[in-house]
Motif scaffolding. Structure first.
Motif, PDB file in Angstrom:
ATOM      1  N   LEU A  25      50.259 -44.030 -35.672  1.00 58.15           N
ATOM      2  CA  LEU A  25      50.795 -43.800 -37.014  1.00 58.15           C
ATOM      3  C   LEU A  25      49.933 -44.476 -38.081  1.00 58.15           C
ATOM      4  O   LEU A  25      49.712 -43.917 -39.169  1.00 58.15           O
ATOM      5  CB  LEU A  25      52.236 -44.300 -37.104  1.00 58.15           C
ATOM      6  CG  LEU A  25      53.279 -43.516 -36.294  1.00 58.15           C
ATOM      7  CD1 LEU A  25      54.667 -44.111 -36.477  1.00 58.15           C
ATOM      8  CD2 LEU A  25      53.295 -42.048 -36.720  1.00 58.15           C
ATOM      9  N   LYS A  26      49.437 -45.668 -37.787  1.00 57.09           N
ATOM     10  CA  LYS A  26      48.611 -46.375 -38.769  1.00 57.09           C
ATOM     11  C   LYS A  26      47.245 -45.727 -38.948  1.00 57.09           C
ATOM     12  O   LYS A  26      46.594 -45.923 -39.991  1.00 57.09           O
ATOM     13  CB  LYS A  26      48.455 -47.841 -38.375  1.00 57.09           C
ATOM     14  CG  LYS A  26      49.719 -48.660 -38.587  1.00 57.09           C
ATOM     15  CD  LYS A  26      49.486 -50.127 -38.298  1.00 57.09           C
ATOM     16  CE  LYS A  26      50.736 -50.949 -38.630  1.00 57.09           C
ATOM     17  NZ  LYS A  26      50.545 -52.390 -38.349  1.00 57.09           N
ATOM     18  N   SER A  27      46.802 -44.970 -37.948  1.00 53.36           N
ATOM     19  CA  SER A  27      45.497 -44.323 -38.046  1.00 53.36           C
ATOM     20  C   SER A  27      45.574 -42.946 -38.696  1.00 53.36           C
ATOM     21  O   SER A  27      44.547 -42.286 -38.874  1.00 53.36           O
ATOM     22  CB  SER A  27      44.876 -44.181 -36.654  1.00 53.36           C
ATOM     23  OG  SER A  27      45.673 -43.321 -35.835  1.00 53.36           O
ATOM     24  N   MET A  69      54.590 -40.630 -42.152  1.00 57.40           N
ATOM     25  CA  MET A  69      55.926 -40.079 -42.371  1.00 57.40           C
ATOM     26  C   MET A  69      55.947 -38.580 -42.073  1.00 57.40           C
ATOM     27  O   MET A  69      56.892 -38.061 -41.459  1.00 57.40           O
ATOM     28  CB  MET A  69      56.344 -40.337 -43.825  1.00 57.40           C
ATOM     29  CG  MET A  69      57.697 -39.792 -44.200  1.00 57.40           C
ATOM     30  SD  MET A  69      59.028 -40.753 -43.470  1.00 57.40           S
ATOM     31  CE  MET A  69      60.427 -39.992 -44.288  1.00 57.40           C
ATOM     32  N   LEU A  70      54.902 -37.877 -42.484  1.00 58.61           N
ATOM     33  CA  LEU A  70      54.833 -36.433 -42.264  1.00 58.61           C
ATOM     34  C   LEU A  70      54.796 -36.111 -40.769  1.00 58.61           C
ATOM     35  O   LEU A  70      55.486 -35.190 -40.305  1.00 58.61           O
ATOM     36  CB  LEU A  70      53.586 -35.870 -42.950  1.00 58.61           C
ATOM     37  CG  LEU A  70      53.489 -34.348 -43.096  1.00 58.61           C
ATOM     38  CD1 LEU A  70      54.641 -33.816 -43.943  1.00 58.61           C
ATOM     39  CD2 LEU A  70      52.153 -33.961 -43.705  1.00 58.61           C
ATOM     40  N   VAL A  74      55.982 -37.998 -38.292  1.00 57.92           N
ATOM     41  CA  VAL A  74      57.289 -38.326 -37.706  1.00 57.92           C
ATOM     42  C   VAL A  74      58.326 -37.259 -38.057  1.00 57.92           C
ATOM     43  O   VAL A  74      59.123 -36.836 -37.211  1.00 57.92           O
ATOM     44  CB  VAL A  74      57.756 -39.713 -38.195  1.00 57.92           C
ATOM     45  CG1 VAL A  74      59.201 -39.971 -37.789  1.00 57.92           C
ATOM     46  CG2 VAL A  74      56.855 -40.802 -37.621  1.00 57.92           C
ATOM     47  N   MET A  75      58.325 -36.799 -39.311  1.00 55.23           N
ATOM     48  CA  MET A  75      59.267 -35.754 -39.708  1.00 55.23           C
ATOM     49  C   MET A  75      59.027 -34.466 -38.919  1.00 55.23           C
ATOM     50  O   MET A  75      59.974 -33.800 -38.494  1.00 55.23           O
ATOM     51  CB  MET A  75      59.128 -35.472 -41.207  1.00 55.23           C
ATOM     52  CG  MET A  75      59.643 -36.562 -42.126  1.00 55.23           C
ATOM     53  SD  MET A  75      61.450 -36.737 -42.101  1.00 55.23           S
ATOM     54  CE  MET A  75      61.583 -38.295 -41.227  1.00 55.23           C
ATOM     55  N   ALA A  76      57.747 -34.117 -38.719  1.00 57.57           N
ATOM     56  CA  ALA A  76      57.429 -32.907 -37.944  1.00 57.57           C
ATOM     57  C   ALA A  76      57.884 -33.060 -36.496  1.00 57.57           C
ATOM     58  O   ALA A  76      58.447 -32.125 -35.896  1.00 57.57           O
ATOM     59  CB  ALA A  76      55.923 -32.636 -38.006  1.00 57.57           C
ATOM     60  N   LEU A  77      57.675 -34.237 -35.915  1.00 52.74           N
ATOM     61  CA  LEU A  77      58.112 -34.479 -34.532  1.00 52.74           C
ATOM     62  C   LEU A  77      59.624 -34.367 -34.409  1.00 52.74           C
ATOM     63  O   LEU A  77      60.141 -33.699 -33.495  1.00 52.74           O
ATOM     64  CB  LEU A  77      57.639 -35.871 -34.094  1.00 52.74           C
ATOM     65  CG  LEU A  77      58.143 -36.340 -32.721  1.00 52.74           C
ATOM     66  CD1 LEU A  77      57.590 -35.465 -31.621  1.00 52.74           C
ATOM     67  CD2 LEU A  77      57.780 -37.807 -32.489  1.00 52.74           C
ATOM     68  N   MET A  78      60.353 -34.996 -35.321  1.00 49.99           N
ATOM     69  CA  MET A  78      61.812 -34.933 -35.274  1.00 49.99           C
ATOM     70  C   MET A  78      62.316 -33.515 -35.500  1.00 49.99           C
ATOM     71  O   MET A  78      63.299 -33.089 -34.891  1.00 49.99           O
ATOM     72  CB  MET A  78      62.417 -35.880 -36.322  1.00 49.99           C
ATOM     73  CG  MET A  78      62.281 -37.342 -36.003  1.00 49.99           C
ATOM     74  SD  MET A  78      63.173 -38.358 -37.194  1.00 49.99           S
ATOM     75  CE  MET A  78      62.941 -39.975 -36.477  1.00 49.99           C
ATOM     76  N   LEU A 100      62.275 -32.313 -52.797  1.00 43.94           N
ATOM     77  CA  LEU A 100      62.814 -33.008 -53.970  1.00 43.94           C
ATOM     78  C   LEU A 100      63.119 -34.474 -53.656  1.00 43.94           C
ATOM     79  O   LEU A 100      62.830 -35.366 -54.457  1.00 43.94           O
ATOM     80  CB  LEU A 100      64.085 -32.301 -54.452  1.00 43.94           C
ATOM     81  CG  LEU A 100      63.885 -30.935 -55.132  1.00 43.94           C
ATOM     82  CD1 LEU A 100      65.227 -30.293 -55.434  1.00 43.94           C
ATOM     83  CD2 LEU A 100      63.071 -31.100 -56.420  1.00 43.94           C
ATOM     84  N   ILE A 101      63.710 -34.733 -52.479  1.00 44.24           N
ATOM     85  CA  ILE A 101      64.018 -36.119 -52.113  1.00 44.24           C
ATOM     86  C   ILE A 101      62.737 -36.911 -51.903  1.00 44.24           C
ATOM     87  O   ILE A 101      62.648 -38.094 -52.254  1.00 44.24           O
ATOM     88  CB  ILE A 101      64.899 -36.152 -50.845  1.00 44.24           C
ATOM     89  CG1 ILE A 101      66.230 -35.440 -51.107  1.00 44.24           C
ATOM     90  CG2 ILE A 101      65.181 -37.591 -50.423  1.00 44.24           C
ATOM     91  CD1 ILE A 101      67.052 -35.207 -49.851  1.00 44.24           C
ATOM     92  N   ALA A 102      61.709 -36.248 -51.312  1.00 41.24           N
ATOM     93  CA  ALA A 102      60.425 -36.927 -51.114  1.00 41.24           C
ATOM     94  C   ALA A 102      59.737 -37.215 -52.441  1.00 41.24           C
ATOM     95  O   ALA A 102      59.151 -38.288 -52.635  1.00 41.24           O
ATOM     96  CB  ALA A 102      59.522 -36.078 -50.215  1.00 41.24           C
TER      97      ALA A 102
END
Length: 514
Positions: free
Chosen positions: A391-393, A402-403, A405-409, A497-499
């Motif tokens: 994630l840090k890379s 974040m993008l 992780v959201m795609a994975l979920m 919108l929330i992002a």
């Protein structure tokens, strides 16, 4: 290990035993390879004991009981009928009614499957009979049913808030902050309120726009002349009790009068009283319920205004009088609850509700125990360090991580329920994302809305299969898929919108609690 768990889940094995079994298998494999210390599993006892003594998690079976009781006692049916009469003469009026009732059920049940099935059984035949396009009818019902993911008080938010609380503490300690600001479920409830209402508003705007652009797809419903006369009284009788209960439960949480667990207990009592009133047809038999409900509402200002503790050397007169009045209110409330329990038991509803509550609660907590084993072994094998490095890379820093992780979920939401995702994924990625500077409340709301979108998205969305199971044969699977696409687009717009405007999630908690 993670890929194996997903593969075994796709074979149909129970989630809790899959998580625990795969974790133990890889623990022994790691032991054989000399890369896992079996002493780490000794921490399971303390983890399980922590679950057992966590008062916040008591809210889960209480909210489940409240929601199932409201569902089985035909209150949803009465709400749909009344709202249909109120809005039915508008183009798209039945669709607006479904979304409004879905919002009320979301705020009282928080169980997506039960809400979609209930709405499908009650409203889909009425919408089709009124001449609604099957695609619009199916899309509206699925979208309204998933509002339970984001509108508080939601079981998703209770579990997510508990996990994020630990993840935020872990992230802050890693950053050297040994006195971090606490993140509670109450904060997450407040943060999710405005985004939830925003989605409701966007849904309703789409229905109105569709009625304007394509009048034949969602026509108005004609009412008989005599129906209008008693409509106001009927609306008050049907809408005010559940709306009052929701305001009482959610308001007591947001304004700090009660914890989520205490508010859930209030919700259980209110649901029992509503069910006790719903199962009798004679208005003269309803007085114990009305008295108990009035006393329950009266207890809130008594508890918040006066100091009712009697273990004091001197008790002022006004506190003594308030304590006596509160005691009388409790006795009257207990009488009304006892009457309601007797009525609900004789009708057969209580047994069904208790069984459903035990099954759902057992499922939640067994998955939690299995996920604890999985998380412990995953960390013992160094998985958390790999996740952190990946994630840090990512390019783009926190936004890129974040993008991903959201795609994975989002993809996992096709195959797993929110409980497994919250218990397995969030403890692993949460501390990393929060250590990168993301706001925990904003992150929790984004995860909740993202999972809600996943449950709506064809071809694997859970809500679509729930509706397919109760829809008549005349409604095809493609009708459901096509009908939900505009609402998925609305969900994506809501996420953007929330992002783009994190204040949608953080403004209310800051105003109420900071």
């Amino acid at each position: 290990m993670f890929a194996t768990a997903c593969a075994v889940l796709l074979l149909g094995f129970p989630v809790a035993f899959t998580l625990g079994g795969v974790a133990l298998a890889f623990a022994f494999l790691g032991l054989g390879l000399g890369i896992f210390d079996m002493r780490l599993l000794g921490g399971l006892a303390s983890r399980y004991f922590g679950v057992m003594v966590n008062e916040l998690l008591v809210a889960v079976p209480l909210f489940v009981f409240m929601g199932v009781m409201l569902e089985r006692s035909k209150i949803a049916e009465a709400l749909l009928d009344t709202m249909g009469f109120m809005f039915g003469r508008l183009r798209g009026g039945l669709g607006l009614s479904v979304i409004f009732v879905g919002m009320l059920l979301a705020a009282s049940t928080g169980i997506v499957g039960a809400t979609v099935v209930t709405m499908g059984l009650l409203s889909l035949p009425s919408m089709l009979k009124a001449g609604y396009d099957p695609k619009i009818a199916c899309g509206t019902i699925c979208a309204a049913g998933t509002l339970g993911q984001i509108i508080p008080p939601s079981i998703v938010l209770v579990l997510l808030g508990d996990i994020l609380q630990g993840a935020n503490t872990e992230a802050q300690l890693a950053l050297g902050n040994f006195a971090p600001d606490p993140v509670s479920v109450i904060d997450l409830f407040a943060g999710a309120f405005l985004p939830g209402m925003m989605l409701v508003g966007l849904y309703m705007l789409w229905i109105l726009l569709t009625g304007w652009l394509s009048p034949k797809s969602c026509p108005p419903v004609e009412r008989a002349a005599g129906d209008t006369e008693a409509l106001g009284l009927r609306a008050l009788r049907v809408l005010v009790p559940p709306a009052t209960l929701i305001i009482l439960v959610l308001g007591s949480i947001l304004f700090g009068v009660a914890t989520p667990t205490e508010a859930a207990a209030i919700g259980c009592i209110g649901a029992l009283l509503l069910a006790g009133r719903a199962v009798v047809n004679d208005e003269r038999q309803a007085w114990p319920v009305y008295v108990a409900a009035g006393c329950m509402v009266a207890l809130v200002p008594l508890v918040t205004t006066f100091d009712l503790r009697m273990q004091r050397d001197q008790v002022p007169l006004q506190d003594m009088v308030a304590a006596v009045v509160a005691g009388l209110c409790i006795l009257a409330m207990l009488f009304g609850v006892a009457v309601s329990i007797g009525r609900v038991y004789r009708s057969g509803i209580l047994t069904e509700v208790m069984q459903a509550t035990v099954k759902i609660s057992a499922m939640v907590f067994v998955i939690l125990l299995g996920a604890s084993v999985f998380s412990l072994v995953f960390r013992g094998l160094g998985g958390d360090e790999i996740v952190e490095d990946v994630l840090k890379s990512m390019p783009g820093g926190a936004f890129g991580a974040m993008l991903v992780v959201m795609a994975l979920m989002f993809v996992m939401g096709f195959f797993l329920d929110f409980i497994e995702i919250v218990f397995v994924v969030v403890p692993i990625v949460g501390p990393v994302l929060l250590a990168m500077g993301l706001d925990p409340i904003w992150l929790g709301v984004m995860i909740a809305v993202n999972l809600q979108t996943s449950f709506l998205t064809p071809p694997f969305g859970f809500a679509l299969f729930y509706l397919r199971g109760v829809a008549p044969p005349s409604v095809t699977t493609m009708d459901i898929y096509r009908g939900i696409i505009p609402f998925v687009i609305i969900q994506v717009v809501g996420l953007i919108l929330i992002a783009a405007f994190p204040g949608l999630a953080t403004y209310l908690p800051e105003v109420l609690f900071r």
